[in-house]
Design a protein around this motif. Structure first.
Motif, short mmCIF file in Angstrom:
data_model
loop_
_atom_site.label_atom_id
_atom_site.label_comp_id
_atom_site.label_asym_id
_atom_site.label_seq_id
_atom_site.Cartn_x
_atom_site.Cartn_y
_atom_site.Cartn_z
N ASP A 94 51.24 50.29 71.62
CA ASP A 94 50.50 50.43 70.37
C ASP A 94 49.17 51.17 70.60
N GLY A 95 49.23 52.24 71.38
CA GLY A 95 48.06 53.06 71.67
C GLY A 95 47.21 52.59 72.83
N GLN A 96 47.45 51.39 73.36
CA GLN A 96 46.66 50.87 74.47
C GLN A 96 47.38 51.17 75.78
N SER A 97 46.64 51.61 76.79
CA SER A 97 47.22 52.07 78.04
C SER A 97 47.08 51.00 79.13
N TYR A 98 48.17 50.78 79.87
CA TYR A 98 48.17 49.87 81.03
C TYR A 98 48.70 50.66 82.23
N GLY A 99 47.89 50.76 83.26
CA GLY A 99 48.28 51.51 84.44
C GLY A 99 49.42 50.85 85.19
N LYS A 116 59.17 41.68 85.45
CA LYS A 116 59.38 40.24 85.66
C LYS A 116 58.47 39.41 84.75
N ARG A 117 57.22 39.83 84.60
CA ARG A 117 56.29 39.11 83.72
C ARG A 117 56.81 39.09 82.28
N THR A 118 57.21 40.26 81.79
CA THR A 118 57.67 40.36 80.41
C THR A 118 58.93 39.53 80.19
N PHE A 119 59.88 39.67 81.09
CA PHE A 119 61.13 38.92 80.98
C PHE A 119 60.88 37.41 81.01
N PHE A 120 60.10 36.96 81.98
CA PHE A 120 59.86 35.52 82.12
C PHE A 120 59.14 34.94 80.91
N LEU A 121 58.12 35.61 80.44
CA LEU A 121 57.40 35.09 79.28
C LEU A 121 58.26 35.15 78.02
N ASP A 122 59.16 36.12 77.92
CA ASP A 122 60.13 36.09 76.82
C ASP A 122 61.00 34.84 76.90
N CYS A 123 61.41 34.47 78.11
CA CYS A 123 62.22 33.26 78.28
C CYS A 123 61.45 32.02 77.82
N ILE A 124 60.14 32.00 78.05
CA ILE A 124 59.31 30.87 77.62
C ILE A 124 59.17 30.87 76.10
N GLY A 175 58.44 35.26 67.24
CA GLY A 175 58.54 36.01 65.99
C GLY A 175 57.60 37.19 65.91
N GLN A 176 56.69 37.34 66.90
CA GLN A 176 55.81 38.50 66.88
C GLN A 176 56.59 39.77 67.24
N SER A 177 56.00 40.90 66.95
CA SER A 177 56.63 42.17 67.26
C SER A 177 56.66 42.38 68.77
N ASN A 178 57.51 43.28 69.19
CA ASN A 178 57.62 43.65 70.59
C ASN A 178 56.25 44.03 71.16
N ALA A 179 55.52 44.87 70.46
CA ALA A 179 54.22 45.34 70.94
C ALA A 179 53.20 44.22 71.00
N ASP A 180 53.16 43.36 69.99
CA ASP A 180 52.17 42.29 69.98
C ASP A 180 52.42 41.30 71.13
N ARG A 181 53.68 40.95 71.36
CA ARG A 181 53.98 40.06 72.47
C ARG A 181 53.62 40.71 73.79
N LEU A 182 53.98 41.98 73.93
CA LEU A 182 53.74 42.67 75.19
C LEU A 182 52.25 42.78 75.48
N THR A 183 51.45 43.04 74.47
CA THR A 183 50.01 43.10 74.66
C THR A 183 49.46 41.77 75.18
N ALA A 184 49.96 40.67 74.62
CA ALA A 184 49.53 39.35 75.08
C ALA A 184 50.02 39.08 76.51
#
Length: 690
Positions: A247-252, A268-276, A306-315
């Motif tokens: 969403d316009g924010q950059s992560y190296g 791994k972080r994204t997958f695991f937190l999705d599981c939670i 229920g948040q969007s893909n981008a909102d969850r990923l940012t968190a």
């Protein structure tokens, strides 16, 4: 129902037939060779039902009239009713009032049943019983777990074209919500073939509109980010440095730990937190990992569902990897992939496993002389690099390792594009699983006798086992070109082929190999195994060098039991290797996920039981299967254990009594390390504490 390239109409993949005597239904997955049974109290006649009437996709559907159903080999279940989904818990009987309900059951095939209450659900480990107050019509739908690419993308070797091909992978996701962490909600990425120009079929647009990945125009970088782009549903674009744009924010993606590690940690972080986060949805699941990790997170789990893909990923990106690393499930597969065009066809299949992909650094190369990898009797060679070298890939933090590149790997499986293509082309087969054992070495009759008893020993799973001794060349050639599910060869192999009393059979000269999976338990069988793959087989176990008979027999007996139990080739061999000093000489070639049988509890288990002064410590390790990939949940059948755990990996140790262990061992047959000694649950004996 639409057509399906793997075998005609989808309904043809799964068949439903009345059991002998009519007291139930037998459901067969004719592609994956899976079977489950639904028993009834009285004789039933299944009638065709509308498959489209189910909310979830099914391959076929029938209706029966009965006052109760008993499901065998159910590993996980939910009851969807007027008050939302309810988890079906082991060792518990639950009553449901009037209303419409849908049973969702995971087992050898996915099953849905539409029923009416009132009803009682009695859940035991080996069976699930549903009782109604009076007979009613029940609609039952079944779906195969068989997945195949929905399309094929053609790409050149140019990195920007490969980026476009990898960008299509996310189109296979069935959702970009946190539920994508369930393996059944991640479809197979499109296949890749190489050509003179880029060609992307319509309808393969990545679903994430506000997330993308940027990497420099280097093939190595594109390969490494492919699993991450797939899981995020994100396109891959050229950029000056590796980074994730949300969403316009950059992560190296090229920090102090390096590019490949940064990509691995992000996946791994994204997958695991999705599981939670998915546990905060309507399917309330008592997940162990959520309980132990939630207080460490600054993100309220319930708020993220229920948040969007981008909102969850940012968190998620704000969560330090080190804060959650110890609770992330053991990763199934890591692959060392040489950054060359020949690796591209294998990429979608590695990504489908959510493999961590890294480039080789400088693997150790050892010339073998005399070469065990020469071609046929004319001295021709199929791969100049594979014919005279082995490689030692760096070990990774995962259950399994794969190698894609030149050379025969030590300690990893050799992935070949032909194996995956052959699996996709597998035809429907009816009848029992066909297993053939050929013993052409009198000194290894011990292995022949054991495997003859092992294969087909599961009463609930029909297998047709044929054993030959001293098979001649003509009959062996016919056998290798016939429709056999599994071929176990015991004997001798050299650069001229598989040895028979009257000569040798060179697999390179076979017209069409129709068998699926093989085990060539002989010295230096790598090249012959490779020929079997190139001519039609899916996967197998081979050797790199000479193996002594006693060690080969031990490996053969152990691996036969593990395969019969339901372990796939790769994880089964990982366990069997530890049983012999020659274990390092064995490797899987082709598709390491290939298996010959379904596993009873839904996931493959290895249980360690250690004596203590007060009783026993019980530690369960879970292994992935074709039905249970990354994101699968598992509840051990131990009284008093109500939580579920992410697979694969090793669960926390439980303190149990001898009686609890005996009850646990009675649930199914699985491998056990009893005070360090390898045995099986139906043979292990534990004593009450004094």
């Amino acid at each position: 129902m639409g057509s399906d390239e793997s075998g005609g109409r989808a309904a043809d993949r799964v068949s439903v037939q009345p059991m002998d005597g009519g007291f139930g239904l037998r459901i067969d997955d004719r592609i994956e060779r899976r079977r489950c049974e639904i028993r009834t109290n009285d004789s039933v006649e299944p009638a065709p039902a509308d498959a489209d009437a189910f909310r979830s996709p099914v391959d076929t559907a029938v209706s029966v009239t009965t006052d109760g159903l008993t499901f065998d080999e159910v590993s996980r279940g939910f009851v969807h009713g007027p008050d939302g989904p309810a988890d079906i818990e082991y060792f518990r009987t639950t009553s449901f009032g009037p209303g419409e309900y849908v049973l969702e059951l995971s087992g050898p095939v996915k099953i849905y049943a539409t029923v009416r209450g009132p009803m009682e659900v009695d859940a035991q480990v080996a069976k699930l019983e549903i009782s109604f107050e009076r007979p009613q019509t029940v609609r039952i739908g079944a779906r195969s777990y068989h997945e195949r690419p929905a399309a094929t993308v053609t790409t050149t070797d140019d990195p920007t074209d490969v980026m476009a091909a990898v960008s299509t992978f996310g189109s296979a996701l069935k959702t970009t919500s946190s539920e994508r962490s369930y393996p059944t909600l991640r479809g197979h990425p499109p296949a890749i073939e190489r050509g003179d120009e880029l060609s992307v079929p319509s309808g393969l647009t990545p679903p994430a509109e506000d997330v993308h990945v940027e990497v420099p125009e280097r093939l190595r970088d594109v390969l490494v980010v492919a699993p991450l782009a797939y899981y995020l549903g994100a396109p891959v674009r050229p950029g000056p440095e590796p980074r994730l744009i949300v969403d316009g924010q950059s992560y190296g993606l090229d920090g102090a730990a390096g590019f490949e590690t940064a990509v691995e940690h992000t996946l791994k972080r994204t997958f695991f937190l999705d599981c939670i986060v998915r546990t905060a949805g309507p399917r309330t699941v008592p997940l162990y990992e959520r309980r132990v990790i939630e207080d460490r997170l600054d993100i309220p789990v319930s708020d993220r569902y229920g948040q969007s893909n981008a909102d969850r990923l940012t968190a998620y990106m704000d969560v330090p990897y080190e804060a959650i690393a110890e609770y992330i499930p053991t990763w199934k597969l890591s692959a060392r992939v040489e950054p060359k065009s020949e690796s591209l066809e294998t990429l979608p299949f590695l990504v489908n496993d959510l493999s961590v992909i890294r480039s080789p650094s400088t693997p150790t190369t050892t010339s073998t002389s005399p070469s065990p990898f020469e071609g046929g009797p004319d001295g021709t060679r199929t791969d100049s690099h594979d014919t005279n070298s082995t490689v030692q890939p760096e070990q990774a933090d995962s259950l399994e390792q794969a190698w894609v590149g030149d050379g025969a790997p030590m300690g990893a499986s050799k992935a070949l594009p032909a194996a995956f293509r052959n699996r996709l082309d597998r035809d429907r087969r009816d009848g029992p699983i066909e297993i053939v054992v050929v013993c052409n070495d009198d000194q290894m009759l011990e292995e022949r006798n054991v495997v003859e008893q092992v294969y087909g020993s599961r009463k609930e799973l029909p297998m047709d086992v044929t054993v030959y001794e001293g098979l001649n060349t003509q009959r062996l050639r016919l056998l290798l070109e016939s429709d056999v599910d599994f071929f176990h060869y015991i004997g001798h192999v050299d650069d001229e082929g598989l040895e028979c009393p009257d000569g040798k059979v060179d697999a390179a000269t076979l017209d069409d190999v129709s068998l699926d999976i093989f085990f060539l338990n002989a010295c230096r069988s790598y090249q012959q195994g490779r020929h079997l793959i190139e001519n039609g087989a899916i996967g197998g176990v081979v050797t790199l060098d000479d193996v002594i008979n006693s060690g080969a027999v031990r490996i053969g007996k152990t691996l036969a039991k593990l395969l019969n139990y339901g372990f796939p080739l790769r994880s089964g061999l990982n366990i069997a290797r530890d049983r012999s000093i020659v274990g390092s000489q064995y490797l899987v070639i082709g598709d390491g996920n290939a298996d010959i049988a379904q596993v009873e509890p839904g996931v493959a288990l290895l249980t360690a039981v250690d004596s203590t002064p007060d009783g026993y410590d019980l530690t369960v390790s879970t292994y992935p299967t074709s039905e249970g990939g990354m994101g699968t949940q598992f509840r051990p059948a131990i009284p008093g254990v109500d939580e579920v755990y992410l697979c694969p990996g090793t669960l926390p140790t439980f303190e149990v009594t001898a009686e609890e262990i005996r009850e646990y061992f009675s649930t199914s047959v699985f491998p056990v390390l009893l005070d360090g000694e390898f045995t099986w649950s139906d043979r292990a004996t534990v004593s009450d504490a004094e």
